[in-house]
Design a protein around this motif. Structure first.
Motif, PDB file in Angstrom:
ATOM      1  N   VAL A 109      38.123  70.939  63.036  1.00 23.82           N
ATOM      2  CA  VAL A 109      37.299  71.550  64.085  1.00 23.82           C
ATOM      3  C   VAL A 109      37.476  70.792  65.394  1.00 23.82           C
ATOM      4  CG1 VAL A 109      34.909  71.923  64.822  1.00 23.82           C
ATOM      5  CG2 VAL A 109      35.609  72.563  62.510  1.00 23.82           C
ATOM      6  N   ARG A 110      37.510  69.486  65.311  1.00 24.10           N
ATOM      7  CA  ARG A 110      37.675  68.670  66.521  1.00 24.10           C
ATOM      8  C   ARG A 110      39.041  68.908  67.165  1.00 24.10           C
ATOM      9  NH1 ARG A 110      36.678  62.137  66.386  1.00 24.10           N
ATOM     10  NH2 ARG A 110      37.406  61.613  68.491  1.00 24.10           N
ATOM     11  N   ALA A 111      40.076  69.084  66.346  1.00 19.66           N
ATOM     12  CA  ALA A 111      41.413  69.323  66.881  1.00 19.66           C
ATOM     13  C   ALA A 111      41.487  70.650  67.625  1.00 19.66           C
ATOM     14  CB  ALA A 111      42.438  69.290  65.743  1.00 19.66           C
ATOM     15  N   TYR A 112      40.799  71.671  67.117  1.00 23.83           N
ATOM     16  CA  TYR A 112      40.834  72.987  67.755  1.00 23.83           C
ATOM     17  C   TYR A 112      39.820  73.135  68.885  1.00 23.83           C
ATOM     18  CZ  TYR A 112      44.111  75.306  64.578  1.00 23.83           C
ATOM     19  OH  TYR A 112      45.247  75.694  63.900  1.00 23.83           O
ATOM     20  N   ALA A 113      38.767  72.325  68.909  1.00 28.60           N
ATOM     21  CA  ALA A 113      37.631  72.554  69.804  1.00 28.60           C
ATOM     22  C   ALA A 113      38.031  72.615  71.271  1.00 28.60           C
ATOM     23  CB  ALA A 113      36.576  71.475  69.598  1.00 28.60           C
ATOM     24  N   SER A 114      38.874  71.708  71.725  1.00 28.53           N
ATOM     25  CA  SER A 114      39.237  71.693  73.138  1.00 28.53           C
ATOM     26  C   SER A 114      40.420  72.609  73.441  1.00 28.53           C
ATOM     27  CB  SER A 114      39.560  70.266  73.594  1.00 28.53           C
ATOM     28  OG  SER A 114      40.610  69.735  72.815  1.00 28.53           O
TER      29      SER A 114
ATOM     30  N   LYS B  65      50.518  69.695  70.741  1.00 27.91           N
ATOM     31  CA  LYS B  65      49.273  70.205  70.171  1.00 27.91           C
ATOM     32  C   LYS B  65      49.373  71.703  69.941  1.00 27.91           C
ATOM     33  CE  LYS B  65      46.169  66.933  72.535  1.00 27.91           C
ATOM     34  NZ  LYS B  65      45.045  66.841  73.506  1.00 27.91           N
ATOM     35  N   LYS B  66      49.895  72.407  70.922  1.00 31.18           N
ATOM     36  CA  LYS B  66      50.019  73.866  70.815  1.00 31.18           C
ATOM     37  C   LYS B  66      50.944  74.253  69.676  1.00 31.18           C
ATOM     38  CE  LYS B  66      51.497  77.875  73.586  1.00 31.18           C
ATOM     39  NZ  LYS B  66      50.747  78.797  72.768  1.00 31.18           N
ATOM     40  N   ILE B  67      52.067  73.561  69.555  1.00 33.46           N
ATOM     41  CA  ILE B  67      53.020  73.858  68.476  1.00 33.46           C
ATOM     42  C   ILE B  67      52.340  73.710  67.118  1.00 33.46           C
ATOM     43  CG2 ILE B  67      55.086  72.983  67.291  1.00 33.46           C
ATOM     44  CD1 ILE B  67      56.183  72.280  70.108  1.00 33.46           C
ATOM     45  N   ILE B  68      51.629  72.586  66.938  1.00 34.79           N
ATOM     46  CA  ILE B  68      50.982  72.296  65.645  1.00 34.79           C
ATOM     47  C   ILE B  68      49.886  73.309  65.346  1.00 34.79           C
ATOM     48  CG2 ILE B  68      49.507  70.644  64.422  1.00 34.79           C
ATOM     49  CD1 ILE B  68      51.019  68.414  66.022  1.00 34.79           C
ATOM     50  N   LEU B  69      48.959  73.468  66.287  1.00 34.46           N
ATOM     51  CA  LEU B  69      47.774  74.285  66.027  1.00 34.46           C
ATOM     52  C   LEU B  69      48.118  75.768  65.919  1.00 34.46           C
ATOM     53  CD1 LEU B  69      45.242  72.422  68.356  1.00 34.46           C
ATOM     54  CD2 LEU B  69      45.505  72.199  65.881  1.00 34.46           C
ATOM     55  N   ASP B  70      49.063  76.235  66.723  1.00 38.49           N
ATOM     56  CA  ASP B  70      49.467  77.643  66.615  1.00 38.49           C
ATOM     57  C   ASP B  70      50.196  77.917  65.307  1.00 38.49           C
ATOM     58  OD1 ASP B  70      48.325  78.152  69.033  1.00 38.49           O
ATOM     59  OD2 ASP B  70      50.203  78.372  70.154  1.00 38.49           O
ATOM     60  N   ALA B  71      51.050  76.975  64.903  1.00 37.93           N
ATOM     61  CA  ALA B  71      51.800  77.175  63.647  1.00 37.93           C
ATOM     62  C   ALA B  71      50.854  77.226  62.457  1.00 37.93           C
ATOM     63  CB  ALA B  71      52.820  76.057  63.469  1.00 37.93           C
ATOM     64  N   ILE B  72      49.863  76.345  62.450  1.00 35.31           N
ATOM     65  CA  ILE B  72      48.890  76.347  61.348  1.00 35.31           C
ATOM     66  C   ILE B  72      48.121  77.658  61.336  1.00 35.31           C
ATOM     67  CG2 ILE B  72      46.765  75.287  60.502  1.00 35.31           C
ATOM     68  CD1 ILE B  72      47.887  72.576  61.444  1.00 35.31           C
ATOM     69  N   GLU B  73      47.649  78.099  62.502  1.00 31.58           N
ATOM     70  CA  GLU B  73      46.856  79.331  62.543  1.00 31.58           C
ATOM     71  C   GLU B  73      47.682  80.558  62.181  1.00 31.58           C
ATOM     72  OE1 GLU B  73      43.716  82.019  62.973  1.00 31.58           O
ATOM     73  OE2 GLU B  73      43.878  79.896  62.459  1.00 31.58           O
ATOM     74  N   ASP B  74      48.947  80.585  62.588  1.00 34.49           N
ATOM     75  CA  ASP B  74      49.811  81.716  62.212  1.00 34.49           C
ATOM     76  C   ASP B  74      49.908  81.844  60.701  1.00 34.49           C
ATOM     77  OD1 ASP B  74      50.244  82.336  64.841  1.00 34.49           O
ATOM     78  OD2 ASP B  74      52.235  81.406  64.950  1.00 34.49           O
ATOM     79  N   GLN B  75      50.086  80.695  60.017  1.00 33.21           N
ATOM     80  CA  GLN B  75      50.199  80.755  58.563  1.00 33.21           C
ATOM     81  C   GLN B  75      48.849  81.054  57.915  1.00 33.21           C
ATOM     82  OE1 GLN B  75      52.624  77.774  56.776  1.00 33.21           O
ATOM     83  NE2 GLN B  75      51.965  78.243  54.705  1.00 33.21           N
ATOM     84  N   MET B  76      47.765  80.547  58.488  1.00 36.01           N
ATOM     85  CA  MET B  76      46.431  80.866  57.960  1.00 36.01           C
ATOM     86  C   MET B  76      46.195  82.370  57.999  1.00 36.01           C
ATOM     87  SD  MET B  76      44.925  78.014  57.039  1.00 36.01           S
ATOM     88  CE  MET B  76      43.181  78.360  56.999  1.00 36.01           C
ATOM     89  N   GLU B  77      46.619  83.003  59.083  1.00 31.11           N
ATOM     90  CA  GLU B  77      46.467  84.449  59.201  1.00 31.11           C
ATOM     91  C   GLU B  77      47.326  85.190  58.185  1.00 31.11           C
ATOM     92  OE1 GLU B  77      44.764  86.859  61.272  1.00 31.11           O
ATOM     93  OE2 GLU B  77      43.436  85.121  61.191  1.00 31.11           O
TER      94      GLU B  77
END
Length: 834
Positions: A610-615, A555-567
């Motif tokens: 939103v649900r994926a990031y919420a927790s 989860k961390k790998i996926i969500l951090d990678a997406i947010e890094d590119q969003m930034e």
């Protein structure tokens, strides 16, 4: 002498009028005004019959000699109550105004109407008795038509099934929208005024039409008929509800000779009281309300046609392969929407599921998007892009999630066989027994799609479809268990477990996890070739949100990678994929990247994101909620999608899915989750949202939800529960049920005639403790029922720290006892004696 006689006559007339219970024929007066506290109606019957003025809470919404009247068009000839054959007569008896002799027509046809007006509380009921001298084929029937002062008088009208005629989309003259409904709630958020017009026509069907006239007025028409109205343009392949540059949406129909009756009840409502959301802290509450009150509803095309694409779309498609249509109801929070969607799903199950269990994925105004010959008489079809397999699990998900919102067990049971048929059809697509169902195509070279991303050539084992299937299986297995069908429940549960295990395997072992790319891939061809390694966000967000991926490091790998590119790209919303699909993986015009489904921003996937990031990091989820609301303030989210490069609105449609980020705010951040037997609260709020106080309608029980840092509460007018973590709440009559955590069984039930607040301090295996306040305690004791304790075990009950009594749980682990309360903040605890 003459003057004296006149004076005496006038005196006698006055006495007659004042005489209680008398019937008065007002032959000389040609206008009458009827008042309620919030509605004033003026009726003119000088050679015609019309309502010339209508004032709602001080706002004049109609001010026109031709304001409201009845009207028929037959063979090009117009007959209306504005042009009468004879003078009507007004009488009044005990609070009822009767206007009779409203006769119009010609020597071939006579229409004779009697209008009655009565005040019922704060409402005005307008009854219309109508007699036709012979049967006629009618080209248009406005019975009646309301000509409101301008298109700006109202922002929109909610229908009886939860849809919305949103006048924002009537962006040119002679726009017309026709629907089948008995109710219109006209509203204006700026004035706060609302006008409900409810029609009752015993034995008849009711339809309504909204038109922007040539002079920019809003014409609202009611039609009553023996059966549902057909559509003027319908030739078997055109089912268009929304027209431009014309107002004749309805097909001609026959009105029978003889008498009929209908009534219209006009009542005022305060928009903010009825549709307000409460006190929203940390984000723009007015924008939250506006998005959920408008955009979320516009995929409701008609009473039996709910989807994601708006009714203003040129060809009006409904995607049955969208699993979030029921979920929209969580944010809309209107019982009319939930009940309307039940009827819609009844219709879909009857007409969109083929005999073998295959679910048609789409419906549209026309057949232009259909695969050749692959459609039925009701307008459902296979899309030209391929066999879109996600329609099968998605209809099941929508039935299941709607059941959670309504708690209607009888209704969900009526669709058990439908849902089993839809699931079994797709489960039979697992030919190799690995738990992953296979698409109708084996390779991307066939250039056919298989899911919502419909011009990307996903084939064979498709992670997008399998993720949706897993979600449907988990939901439906639980329902099968509730319906006492253990064998099917176990079958679906076991299939879901196998699917999850295979899904999480490395691509080297036939699964979807790409260790090198750090994401779940989109699909694997039959040859074993891996495709869609470009971080397809719906696939990866669904894997996390639906519980397929329960590996915290992944989860961390996926969500951090997406947010890094969003930034890096400074995107306001998540794109459909983070990098490009490979050449040949989709329709060629989407290359070079980014273009359309190869890289653009589709807001419809906001709730699972939103649900994926919420927790994990709720502050990131809130960041994108704010971004979407900021975009709404700029353009109203009135687009199909947003371009990747300029982040500009694109497409000729506006999707109800554009609201799903805000629905995700409600479900995953505020934690609002209506479930079949309880209201479940599971918040993930950030400090800036603390202090939010929401109003929420849970099965016609008006709840208040308070969200503070580490303190949450749910209350209605009688009961309140306060807790510092997730919990369930339910009230039936005088019984309050508290559910610990996400448990489906109430662990504490209290029955009392008094108002009661419970603050849960501890609910561990070892000790249960709560503080309670009873307002205005009665002589009757409170009855407590505590469940899920150790069976046949001794417990000590203490009140305010002092042992009160010992009690033993029964074989089910239940304790029942009664106690009087002092009315102050009593502390009650239960401990295992040993």
């Amino acid at each position: 002498m003459i003057y004296k006689k006149i004076g005496v006559l006038l005196f006698l007339i006055a006495i007659s009028i004042l005489n209680a219970g008398a019937v008065n024929t007002l032959k000389d007066q040609k206008a009458v005004t009827i008042h309620t506290p919030e509605i004033t109606m003026a009726i003119d019957y000088a050679g015609k019959a019309s309502i010339t003025s209508l004032i709602v809470n001080g706002q004049k919404v109609i001010d026109n000699p031709d304001g409201v009247f009845t009207f028929l068009k037959i063979k090009g000839v117009t007959y209306s109550s504005l042009h009468l054959i004879s003078a009507p007569v007004l009488t009044r008896t005990n609070g009822e105004w009767k206007l009779s002799g409203i006769k119009y027509g010609d020597n071939k046809l006579t229409i004779n109407e009697t209008w009655t007006f009565t005040k019922t509380g704060n409402a005005i009921k307008w009854g219309i008795q109508r007699t036709l001298s012979k049967p006629v084929k009618v080209e248009e029937a406005d019975l009646p038509v309301f000509n409101f002062a301008s298109m700006d008088t109202w922002e929109g009208a909610y229908q009886g099934y939860g849809g919305l005629a949103w006048f924002y989309l009537f962006n040119e003259k002679l726009c017309t929208y026709g629907v089948h409904t008995w109710l219109s709630d006209f509203w204006n958020s700026k004035t706060g005024n609302g006008l409900r017009i409810a029609v009752d026509a015993p034995g008849k069907q009711v339809a309504m039409k909204y038109s922007r006239t040539d002079n920019d007025e809003l014409a609202y028409s009611v039609t009553v008929s023996d059966k549902d109205m057909g559509f003027k343009l319908d030739s078997g392949t055109n089912r268009r509800r929304f027209l431009r540059k014309r107002t004749d949406v309805w097909a001609p129909f026959t009105m029978q000779a003889g008498s009929s009756y209908q009534s219209l009840t006009l009542s005022y409502f305060n928009f903010n009281d009825r549709y307000g959301r409460g006190k929203i802290v940390g984000i723009n509450g007015k924008q939250v309300s506006a998005v959920l009150n408008t955009i979320a509803r516009i995929g409701v095309i008609d009473s039996l046609h709910f989807g994601g694409n708006s009714w203003a779309t040129p060809y009006g498609p409904i995607c049955l392969h969208e699993q979030y249509i029921g979920q929209l109801g969580l944010g809309i929070n209107d019982p009319k929407y939930l009940n309307g969607y039940k009827s819609c799903l009844d219709y879909y199950c009857a007409h969109a599921i083929k005999s073998d269990g295959r679910v048609y994925p789409r419906w549209a105004y026309t057949n232009e998007d259909a695969m050749s010959g692959k459609f039925n008489q009701y307008g459902f079809y296979e899309a030209q892009w391929g066999i879109l397999m996600d329609s099968n699990p998605d209809i099941v998900t929508n039935v299941a999630e709607l059941y959670d919102m309504t708690g209607d067990k009888k209704w969900v049971a009526s669709h058990r066989l439908d849902c089993e048929k839809a699931l079994d059809w797709i489960l039979n697509r697992d030919s190799n027994g690995n738990g992953l169902v296979e698409m109708m195509t084996n390779s991307q070279e066939e250039k056919k799609s298989s899911d919502w991303i419909d011009i990307i050539w996903a084939s064979y084992e498709n992670a997008f479809v399998n993720a949706k299937l897993y979600h449907a299986l988990v939901l439906w297995a639980d329902i099968e268990r509730q319906l006492n069908n253990t064998a099917k429940a176990t079958y679906y549960q076991n299939f879901a477990a196998k699917l999850k295990a295979s899904f999480n395997k490395s691509t080297k072992d036939g699964g979807f996890w790409d260790e090198e790319k750090g994401c779940y891939v989109h699909w694997i061809d039959k040859s074993g070739a891996v495709h869609g390694t470009n971080m397809v966000t719906p696939v990866n967000f669904m894997a996390i949100a639906y519980g397929i991926c329960d590996d915290e490091s992944r989860k961390k790998i996926i969500l951090d990678a997406i947010e890094d590119q969003m930034e890096r790209e400074k995107l306001f919303f998540w794109p459909i994929c983070m990098t490009s699909y490979a050449s040949g993986e989709g329709n060629g015009w989407q290359f070079p990247f980014p273009a359309y489904e190869n890289g653009d921003l589709f807001l419809s996937w906001g709730s699972i994101a939103v649900r994926a990031y919420a927790s994990y990091k709720p502050e990131l989820a809130v960041k994108y909620v704010k971004n979407v609301l900021n975009q709404y303030s700029k353009d109203g989210l009135a687009f199909q999608r947003y371009g990747r490069v300029k982040q500009d609105g694109l497409g000729d449609d506006i999707l109800s899915g554009n609201s799903l980020t805000i629905v995700g705010l409600y479900q995953a951040i505020y934690g609002i989750n209506p479930l079949y037997n309880r209201f479940y609260l599971d918040p993930h709020i950030t400090p800036e949202l603390a202090g939010t106080e929401l109003k929420y309608n849970f099965r016609n029980d008006h709840l208040t939800i308070n969200l503070d840092s580490n303190s949450y509460s749910v209350s209605n007018k009688k009961f309140k529960v306060i807790c510092d973590n997730n919990f369930g709440f339910n009230v039936i009559g005088n019984e309050l049920s508290y559910f610990n955590g996400n448990g489906a069984t109430a662990t504490l039930q209290v029955t009392t005639d008094d108002r009661l607040t419970l603050k849960i301090n501890n609910w561990s295996i070892v000790k249960k403790e709560w503080q309670q306040i009873v307002t205005r305690p009665s002589a009757k004791p409170l009855t407590y029922h505590i469940k899920l304790l150790k069976p046949n075990t001794a417990y000590t009950i203490a009140v305010n720290g002092k042992a009160w009594r010992e009690i033993r749980s029964d074989a089910n682990g239940d304790i029942v006892f009664s106690s009087q309360t002092s009315g102050v903040a009593d502390m009650i605890s239960i401990d295992n004696k040993k």
